[in-house]
Design an enzyme around this catalytic site. Structure first.
Site, PDB file in Angstrom:
ATOM      1  N   ALA A  43       0.956  -1.224  -0.037  1.00 32.74           N
ATOM      2  CA  ALA A  43       0.094   0.074   0.069  1.00 32.74           C
ATOM      3  C   ALA A  43       0.784   1.236   0.007  1.00 32.74           C
ATOM      4  CB  ALA A  43      -0.933   0.005   1.116  1.00 32.74           C
ATOM      5  N   TYR A  45       3.832   1.455  -1.195  1.00 33.20           N
ATOM      6  CA  TYR A  45       4.574   1.371  -2.484  1.00 33.20           C
ATOM      7  C   TYR A  45       3.406   2.033  -3.499  1.00 33.20           C
ATOM      8  CZ  TYR A  45       6.476  -0.163  -7.002  1.00 33.20           C
ATOM      9  OH  TYR A  45       6.756  -0.147  -8.289  1.00 33.20           O
ATOM     10  N   ASP A  46       2.114   1.863  -3.354  1.00 37.40           N
ATOM     11  CA  ASP A  46       1.328   2.186  -4.360  1.00 37.40           C
ATOM     12  C   ASP A  46       1.196   3.585  -4.244  1.00 37.40           C
ATOM     13  OD1 ASP A  46       0.760  -0.158  -5.557  1.00 37.40           O
ATOM     14  OD2 ASP A  46      -0.652  -0.663  -4.178  1.00 37.40           O
ATOM     15  N   LEU A  92      -0.962  -3.575 -14.437  1.00 37.40           N
ATOM     16  CA  LEU A  92      -2.025  -2.971 -14.377  1.00 37.40           C
ATOM     17  C   LEU A  92      -2.217  -1.561 -13.539  1.00 37.40           C
ATOM     18  CD1 LEU A  92      -4.453  -6.212 -13.959  1.00 37.40           C
ATOM     19  CD2 LEU A  92      -3.753  -5.188 -15.854  1.00 37.40           C
ATOM     20  N   GLU A 123     -11.732 -11.293 -11.797  1.00 38.47           N
ATOM     21  CA  GLU A 123     -10.640 -12.358 -11.464  1.00 38.47           C
ATOM     22  C   GLU A 123     -10.239 -11.894 -10.144  1.00 38.47           C
ATOM     23  OE1 GLU A 123      -8.014 -13.346 -14.557  1.00 38.47           O
ATOM     24  OE2 GLU A 123      -9.555 -12.884 -16.082  1.00 38.47           O
ATOM     25  N   LYS A 125      -7.213 -11.209  -7.788  1.00 36.39           N
ATOM     26  CA  LYS A 125      -5.909 -10.844  -7.888  1.00 36.39           C
ATOM     27  C   LYS A 125      -4.881 -11.577  -7.282  1.00 36.39           C
ATOM     28  CE  LYS A 125      -2.954  -6.924  -8.902  1.00 36.39           C
ATOM     29  NZ  LYS A 125      -1.574  -7.339  -8.389  1.00 36.39           N
ATOM     30  N   ASP A 127      -1.681 -12.663  -5.077  1.00 40.55           N
ATOM     31  CA  ASP A 127      -0.355 -12.246  -5.016  1.00 40.55           C
ATOM     32  C   ASP A 127       0.737 -13.303  -5.297  1.00 40.55           C
ATOM     33  OD1 ASP A 127       1.022  -9.864  -4.264  1.00 40.55           O
ATOM     34  OD2 ASP A 127       0.453 -10.083  -2.208  1.00 40.55           O
ATOM     35  N   ARG A 146       8.134 -11.996 -15.585  1.00 44.05           N
ATOM     36  CA  ARG A 146       7.829 -10.858 -16.227  1.00 44.05           C
ATOM     37  C   ARG A 146       9.246  -9.844 -16.473  1.00 44.05           C
ATOM     38  NH1 ARG A 146       3.120  -7.273 -14.072  1.00 44.05           N
ATOM     39  NH2 ARG A 146       4.497  -6.934 -12.238  1.00 44.05           N
ATOM     40  N   TYR A 235      -4.511 -16.969 -16.604  1.00 41.83           N
ATOM     41  CA  TYR A 235      -5.162 -15.892 -16.696  1.00 41.83           C
ATOM     42  C   TYR A 235      -5.035 -14.928 -18.017  1.00 41.83           C
ATOM     43  CZ  TYR A 235      -1.761 -13.368 -14.137  1.00 41.83           C
ATOM     44  OH  TYR A 235      -0.608 -12.604 -13.805  1.00 41.83           O
ATOM     45  N   LYS A 299     -11.402  -7.084 -16.303  1.00 44.24           N
ATOM     46  CA  LYS A 299     -11.127  -6.877 -17.654  1.00 44.24           C
ATOM     47  C   LYS A 299     -12.156  -6.920 -18.697  1.00 44.24           C
ATOM     48  CE  LYS A 299      -6.934 -10.162 -17.001  1.00 44.24           C
ATOM     49  NZ  LYS A 299      -6.461 -11.462 -16.965  1.00 44.24           N
ATOM     50  N   LYS A 323      -7.855  -2.340  -5.942  1.00 39.83           N
ATOM     51  CA  LYS A 323      -7.167  -3.115  -4.905  1.00 39.83           C
ATOM     52  C   LYS A 323      -7.975  -2.915  -3.539  1.00 39.83           C
ATOM     53  CE  LYS A 323      -2.705  -3.964  -6.153  1.00 39.83           C
ATOM     54  NZ  LYS A 323      -1.782  -3.176  -5.435  1.00 39.83           N
ATOM     55  N   CYS A 416      22.272  -4.515  26.280  1.00 39.75           N
ATOM     56  CA  CYS A 416      21.375  -5.638  26.001  1.00 39.75           C
ATOM     57  C   CYS A 416      20.636  -6.067  26.939  1.00 39.75           C
ATOM     58  CB  CYS A 416      22.536  -6.868  25.639  1.00 39.75           C
ATOM     59  SG  CYS A 416      21.536  -8.337  25.423  1.00 39.75           S
ATOM     60  N   CYS A 419      21.365  -9.312  29.013  1.00 37.62           N
ATOM     61  CA  CYS A 419      22.538  -9.645  29.858  1.00 37.62           C
ATOM     62  C   CYS A 419      23.123  -8.414  30.454  1.00 37.62           C
ATOM     63  CB  CYS A 419      23.531 -10.421  29.030  1.00 37.62           C
ATOM     64  SG  CYS A 419      24.475  -9.712  27.726  1.00 37.62           S
ATOM     65  N   CYS A 434      24.490  -7.253  20.813  1.00 35.21           N
ATOM     66  CA  CYS A 434      25.144  -7.287  22.253  1.00 35.21           C
ATOM     67  C   CYS A 434      26.387  -7.822  21.909  1.00 35.21           C
ATOM     68  CB  CYS A 434      24.211  -8.327  22.864  1.00 35.21           C
ATOM     69  SG  CYS A 434      25.025  -8.933  24.448  1.00 35.21           S
ATOM     70  N   CYS A 440      26.017 -13.782  27.500  1.00 33.12           N
ATOM     71  CA  CYS A 440      24.420 -13.408  27.098  1.00 33.12           C
ATOM     72  C   CYS A 440      23.720 -14.666  27.174  1.00 33.12           C
ATOM     73  CB  CYS A 440      24.355 -12.669  25.908  1.00 33.12           C
ATOM     74  SG  CYS A 440      22.736 -11.984  25.443  1.00 33.12           S
TER      75      CYS A 440
HETATM   76 ZN   LIG Z   1      23.377  -9.842  25.516  1.00 32.73          ZN
END
Ligand SMILES: [Zn+2]
Length: 695
Positions: A43, A45-46, A92, A123, A125, A127, A146, A235, A299, A323, A416, A419, A434, A440
């Site tokens: 989302a 990225y879109d 698309l 259809e 979509k 992923d 692709r 498809y 389509k 989407k 850390c 530890c 750490c 640890c």
């Molecule tokens: Zn540690």
């Protein structure tokens, strides 16, 4: 995040932002398509792409030649042959709500000069990863990913391992040549099983089924692909030597007839007005489907209309992906917990007020690393937007700034939490670690396993499983405890799968390792970046344990002579010097080293080296100009390995090392049949690392 609204952008700002977006989108494309490792949610990225497109629409004169609008995905990866698509394999355009879908329909109708409703095929979509499969005379001949839309990767061998999902031969009548397109994906069940197996084998986990499918298909070794359970829905059509259908729905029927799986939820819709209801129906089914989907593709059914509509930029005018909204909810960030991995990496995890996000109860979200916390400005007590976007691990999208905020900015710990050792983040790395490896609890078992491994202490009968068992018994707090195990011989003898003899043998094996070479000792400590060859360099340089320990403790002081010396040892360098200094800066590490040394006899490097030196007792002559060391250095090194170095060649000489422009000595060696070595061969013989090339 508040960005200026597009109408307010000046031309200069727009130009700058388009440049930034082109770079950023290309970066994410690379992560997604080539590395199968996206950093941001789909989302997000879109949203980047949409902002780019919106700015381009407002400033058409500023559209860049490398505009993301005209590009699809990433380039083919090295390692696979490239295949050019006869018909470009484009992606698309997206719609995110009914208004955008209606606008798409209006554009298509205007383009065609139509007033009648449009008939669509809808259809789900999937992923996954788009691929094109070429059949000649009904036989599968090649398949490609692709890639960048024009050229993809030849994954034919891998596709052949997919069983019935990729028919090797089309059933019934088929055109002389046809390219069939579809989506390779992994079902949720297969994905979970794969990740469980990866976890059991301590391999990396996949973030989501899409990455797992892409990673599975894009293997250079088809046997790995065969071991992943991949599925395929067909498809779309690429190139075809003859028409195979009048409508897209008819084409889907042909695909079924040829033996392909076609998504059973695909429907013909008599009018675009049915789309919203279909969208809702699939949306409601989404979480119960056996595979991930992120929307529905619509389509235009009539293939003649599709041809008339054609393409604009990278996308067809006759199809759109509607989407689903990302599954989001708002909740309170209760805490940020730091997990310590087995290698000491600190990873932040958000603890949330549990909240239902798209049917799944979410109480935790990933935060990746400390930079992300800073970037999002998270404070404990903030109200945050949480999202699941097909991804298995939920993410925090942003802080809701108009709700009451947490009191103080979150400060990432520099110790850390497991530890209390200091946790350091080397320059140019994103992960804080750490430094208390051996002390640890999060790392201890891993470190003990390393400690007894073959190139370290190599204790017979102490494998990973035994270490884990004894650790669980509370017998092993640190490595020094290994040498106290013989005191528990009777307890060990009565354990399952042991017995008196095995327990006795274990005690013997442990005693046998109370004498150890300095380089093995250094390697066994498991200090980051100190592998075998660096351990060897250190042992050779400092020659004995007492000297090494004193110099290391002194080197913890930044800028000290000892640290500078350490950084200048050939092959060690400043980065590794930092790691060593960090280790010794932790007093408890020094205590562990001391406790161990008290149990052991640590052999001087020179003594140990001479004992198994391939040149001990040999008489060696150096001649000609040496390039990687001075003559004096070469002599000292050879002598430290037990060799005798002389100036003249005689029958007693065993080896002549021949540098550049060697003269009479080299000839004499040849006459006497004495072994001659180049400088590089000599280094190889005595196990010295390659010298750095002269600068
Ligand atoms: Zn540690």
């Amino acid at each position: 995040m508040t960005e200026p609204g597009i109408p307010d952008l000046s031309e200069a700002e727009a130009r700058g932002e388009l440049a930034r977006l082109a770079m950023e989108i290309a970066y994410h494309d690379r992560l997604y398509h080539q590395n199968d490792a996206p950093e941001i949610a789909d989302a997000d990225y879109d949203a980047l792409r949409r902002r780019n497109a919106a700015i381009e629409a407002r400033f058409p004169a500023l559209v860049r030649s490398d505009s993301p609008t005209n590009r699809v995905g990433g380039a083919a990866e090295a390692g696979f042959a490239k295949l050019r698509h006869k018909v470009p394999m484009l992606s698309l355009d997206n719609a995110f709500d009914a208004t955008e879908f209606a606008a798409f329909c209006d554009r298509a109708r205007r383009f065609l000069g139509l007033t009648a409703p449009l008939v669509f095929v809808a259809e789900p979509k999937i992923d996954g990863l788009s691929i094109g499969l070429t059949y000649e005379n009904g036989v599968f001949v090649r398949g490609a990913t692709r890639g960048d839309g024009t050229e993809g990767e030849d994954v034919t061998a891998n596709l052949r391992t997919m069983g019935a999902a990729v028919p090797q031969r089309l059933e019934g009548d088929a055109p002389a040549s046809i390219e069939i397109r579809g989506e390779v994906f992994m079902t949720k069940a297969d994905f979970l099983a794969l990740n469980a197996a990866q976890a059991a084998a301590e391999q990396k986990l996949f973030a989501n089924p899409r990455n797992a499918a892409a990673g599975g298909l894009r293997q250079l070794d088809p046997r790995i692909t065969a071991s992943r359970r991949l599925s395929l829905f067909a498809y779309a059509m690429g190139d075809s030597s003859e028409p195979v259908a009048e409508t897209h729905f008819g084409y889907l029927d042909r695909l079924r007839g040829w033996g392909f799986a076609v998504n059973p939820l695909s429907r013909r819709l008599d009018s675009e007005t049915q789309a919203a209801a279909f969208q809702d129906q699939i949306g409601a089914q989404r979480s119960s489907l056996p595979y991930d989907i992120d929307g529905v593709v619509y389509k235009i059914d009539d293939l003649a209309l599709q041809r008339r509509l054609g393409f604009v930029g990278r996308a067809p005018r006759w199809a759109i992906a509607w989407k689903f909204p990302a599954e989001q909810a708002t909740t309170v960030l209760r805490d940020i917990r730091i997990q310590v991995g087995r290698t000491g990496a600190l990873t932040p995890v958000a603890e949330l007020e549990p909240i239902n996000v798209g049917g799944v109860l979410v109480a935790r979200a990933t935060l990746h690393n400390e930079d992300e916390i800073a970037r999002k400005g998270l404070r404990i007590g903030d109200t945050v937007v949480v999202q699941r976007a097909g991804d298995v691990i939920p993410q925090i999208v942003e802080v809701v700034t108009d709700k009451p905020r947490g009191e103080v900015a979150y400060v990432y710990p520099d110790v850390c939490p497991a530890c209390g050792s200091h946790a350091v983040r080397p320059p140019n790395e994103v992960v804080r670690r750490c430094t208390g490896g051996l002390i640890c609890p999060a790392q201890r078992v891993e470190r003990l396993i390393h400690f007894v491994s073959r190139n370290a202490f190599d204790i017979d009968g102490l494998g990973e499983k035994t270490i884990q068992e004894f650790y669980a018994e509370g017998w092993l707090h640190g490595p020094a405890d290994l040498f106290r195990l013989p005191e528990r011989e009777a307890d060990i003898a009565v354990r399952k799968d042991w017995g008196k003899l095995s327990a006795r043998n274990l005690s013997k094996a442990i005693h046998a390792r109370r004498t150890i070479a300095l380089e093995r000792f250094i390697f066994a400590l498991g200090i980051r970046r100190i592998g075998e060859s660096n351990a060897k360099l250190l042992a050779r340089h400092y020659t004995n344990y007492a000297n090494w320990r004193a110099q290391m403790v002194a080197a913890k002081i930044v800028g000290s002579d000892e640290r500078l010396t350490l950084g200048s040892i050939l092959g060690i360098g400043p980065t590794i010097a930092e790691e060593l200094a960090d280790f010794f800066a932790e007093d408890r590490n020094v205590a562990i080293v001391d406790a161990l040394a008290a149990e052991l006899t640590i052999e001087d490097a020179a003594a140990a080296e001479v004992a198994d030196s391939p040149v001990a007792g040999k008489t060696v002559v150096f001649t000609g100009t040496l390039e990687t060391m001075t003559r004096q250095e070469a002599k000292a090194r050879a002598e430290s390995l037990g060799a005798k170095v002389t100036d003249s060649v005689s029958k007693k000489t065993d080896i002549v090392v021949v540098g550049a422009d060697a003269g009479s000595k080299a000839r004499k060696a040849a006459e006497l049949g004495i072994e001659t070595l180049t400088e590089a061969a000599w280094r190889a013989r005595i196990g010295d690392p390659e010298a750095a090339p002269p600068t």
